[in-house]
Design a protein around this motif. Structure first.
Motif, PDB file in Angstrom:
ATOM      1  N   PHE A 156       9.622   9.001 -11.396  1.00 31.81           N
ATOM      2  CA  PHE A 156      11.006   8.628 -11.195  1.00 31.81           C
ATOM      3  C   PHE A 156      11.492   8.972  -9.790  1.00 31.81           C
ATOM      4  CE2 PHE A 156      11.253   9.196 -15.978  1.00 31.81           C
ATOM      5  CZ  PHE A 156      11.273   7.829 -16.213  1.00 31.81           C
ATOM      6  N   ALA A 157      11.015  10.089  -9.230  1.00 35.51           N
ATOM      7  CA  ALA A 157      11.449  10.471  -7.878  1.00 35.51           C
ATOM      8  C   ALA A 157      11.003   9.434  -6.856  1.00 35.51           C
ATOM      9  CB  ALA A 157      10.884  11.845  -7.518  1.00 35.51           C
ATOM     10  N   GLN A 158       9.780   8.933  -6.996  1.00 42.98           N
ATOM     11  CA  GLN A 158       9.303   7.902  -6.082  1.00 42.98           C
ATOM     12  C   GLN A 158      10.065   6.598  -6.286  1.00 42.98           C
ATOM     13  OE1 GLN A 158       5.126   7.670  -6.827  1.00 42.98           O
ATOM     14  NE2 GLN A 158       4.642   9.516  -5.664  1.00 42.98           N
ATOM     15  N   SER A 159      10.371   6.282  -7.530  1.00 41.14           N
ATOM     16  CA  SER A 159      11.140   5.084  -7.819  1.00 41.14           C
ATOM     17  C   SER A 159      12.516   5.158  -7.161  1.00 41.14           C
ATOM     18  CB  SER A 159      11.297   4.928  -9.337  1.00 41.14           C
ATOM     19  OG  SER A 159      12.132   3.842  -9.659  1.00 41.14           O
TER      20      SER A 159
ATOM     21  N   ARG B 260       7.614  -1.202  -3.321  1.00 41.30           N
ATOM     22  CA  ARG B 260       6.711  -0.061  -3.415  1.00 41.30           C
ATOM     23  C   ARG B 260       6.211   0.390  -2.056  1.00 41.30           C
ATOM     24  NH1 ARG B 260       0.961  -2.472  -5.369  1.00 41.30           N
ATOM     25  NH2 ARG B 260       1.019  -4.290  -4.030  1.00 41.30           N
ATOM     26  N   ASP B 261       6.145  -0.512  -1.049  1.00 43.66           N
ATOM     27  CA  ASP B 261       5.679  -0.107   0.270  1.00 43.66           C
ATOM     28  C   ASP B 261       6.641   0.852   0.961  1.00 43.66           C
ATOM     29  OD1 ASP B 261       3.427  -1.616  -0.005  1.00 43.66           O
ATOM     30  OD2 ASP B 261       4.241  -3.377   1.006  1.00 43.66           O
ATOM     31  N   ALA B 262       7.858   0.975   0.414  1.00 40.45           N
ATOM     32  CA  ALA B 262       8.823   1.880   1.017  1.00 40.45           C
ATOM     33  C   ALA B 262       8.438   3.338   0.832  1.00 40.45           C
ATOM     34  CB  ALA B 262      10.216   1.642   0.430  1.00 40.45           C
ATOM     35  N   VAL B 263       7.564   3.625  -0.125  1.00 41.52           N
ATOM     36  CA  VAL B 263       7.122   5.001  -0.383  1.00 41.52           C
ATOM     37  C   VAL B 263       5.607   5.049  -0.241  1.00 41.52           C
ATOM     38  CG1 VAL B 263       6.986   6.849  -2.089  1.00 41.52           C
ATOM     39  CG2 VAL B 263       9.052   5.470  -1.911  1.00 41.52           C
ATOM     40  N   PRO B 264       5.063   5.854   0.702  1.00 43.56           N
ATOM     41  CA  PRO B 264       3.619   5.863   0.928  1.00 43.56           C
ATOM     42  C   PRO B 264       2.802   6.138  -0.322  1.00 43.56           C
ATOM     43  CG  PRO B 264       4.766   7.048   2.675  1.00 43.56           C
ATOM     44  CD  PRO B 264       5.789   6.712   1.636  1.00 43.56           C
ATOM     45  N   ASP B 265       3.272   7.044  -1.189  1.00 47.05           N
ATOM     46  CA  ASP B 265       2.497   7.372  -2.391  1.00 47.05           C
ATOM     47  C   ASP B 265       2.346   6.166  -3.299  1.00 47.05           C
ATOM     48  OD1 ASP B 265       2.183   9.925  -1.540  1.00 47.05           O
ATOM     49  OD2 ASP B 265       3.814  10.752  -2.737  1.00 47.05           O
TER      50      ASP B 265
END
Length: 291
Positions: free
Chosen positions: A199-202, A274-279
């Motif tokens: 959820f944090a990555q989302s 999703r590319d906005a967050v490296p993980d």
């Protein structure tokens, strides 16, 4: 490219419906069993039958509440299997990079169980935000009305209270949708990657795009929701006639379609952001092989 530029609202909604229309076989393959289960569940629970008279006490309402919760839980379980499978279809068709299989050992149904737990958690969070904000707004508006018109007639008070309750619920829906949908990018990731979505990555991935996600998802679902409401009302009105059962069947088909629209909307937002967050960008699409 900024996330907002990757989420054009109307083009995304058009793409969602074009995708569903272009993949009827996949939807039929995934949805036929959930559709039959929804029909059986609806007939067993009487979901499309006229509502009985309102209960007088909480004890009288107990069986109805239990039945409502059981029906919602069962329908949620059915929705999970549609959504997980449909996310994989969308990813296979729209993902630009190679799709790899998830070879990690896990018991059957593990992915669906995690997805269900996450979806249930988001649903409870949505409900808590909705009720919390609506209650606060209602108290504030009731206080304002009482201060402005302390001597209002009972009929005016009843009308004002009804309007205030309706407005409070509408206001509560705004933050509830915003927060729940920003966190919901974890769901398609759980459905198709080798690990459960986070959820944090989302939340980080959807920064700056939350309102676009709300607009895309809500506006895409709205026509099907309106159709389903019309079918439900028609089935209820036709109870006891031969037309009741075809309308129940049509309403259940509409529920499966609604699940596909929701899955398509979340998958499209996931792929765009999703590319906005490296993980997230580093995670390989997995488990999307032909079932």
């Amino acid at each position: 490219m900024h996330g907002a530029a990757r989420l054009p609202v109307w083009r995304s909604i058009g793409a969602i419906y074009r995708f569903i229309l272009n993949h009827p076989r996949e939807l039929a393959r995934i949805g036929w069993l959930p559709f039959l289960l929804l029909v059986a569940l609806s007939l067993f629970l009487g979901s499309f039958e006229p509502s009985p008279d309102a209960p007088v006490t909480l004890a009288d309402a107990g069986p109805a509440i239990v039945q409502l919760l059981a029906g919602g839980l069962a329908q949620g379980c059915i929705a999970v299997f549609v959504l997980v499978a449909w996310h994989r279809v969308v990813m296979r068709a729209l993902a630009a990079e190679a799709v790899t299989s998830d070879r990690s050992p896990r018991p059957p149904g593990h992915r669906e169980l995690v997805y269900f737990i996450q979806m249930l958690g988001l649903s409870l969070l949505f409900l808590a935000i909705l009720l919390g904000v609506a209650l606060g707004v209602a108290v504030f508006l009731h206080l304002g009305f009482w201060l402005a018109a302390p001597g209002a007639a009972p009929a005016a008070k009843n009308a004002a209270f009804a309007i205030i309750g309706y407005v409070a619920m509408l206001i509560g829906l705004v933050p509830a949708f915003y927060i729940a949908l920003r966190l919901s990018l974890a769901l398609p990731e759980t459905a198709v990657t080798a690990r459960a979505g986070r959820f944090a990555q989302s939340w980080r991935a959807s920064a700056g795009c939350g309102w676009r996600m709300v607009a895309i998802t809500v506006l895409a679902m709205l026509p099907v929701e309106a159709l389903n409401l019309g079918l439900a009302l028609a089935a209820e009105a036709a109870f006891g006639t031969p037309a009741h059962y075809p309308l129940v069947v049509a309403a259940c088909a509409g529920l499966v379609l609604l699940m596909a629209v929701l899955g398509s909307a979340l998958s499209k937002c996931y792929l765009a952001l999703r590319d906005a967050v490296p993980d997230i960008a580093a995670g390989q699409l997995a488990g999307a092989e032909a079932q």
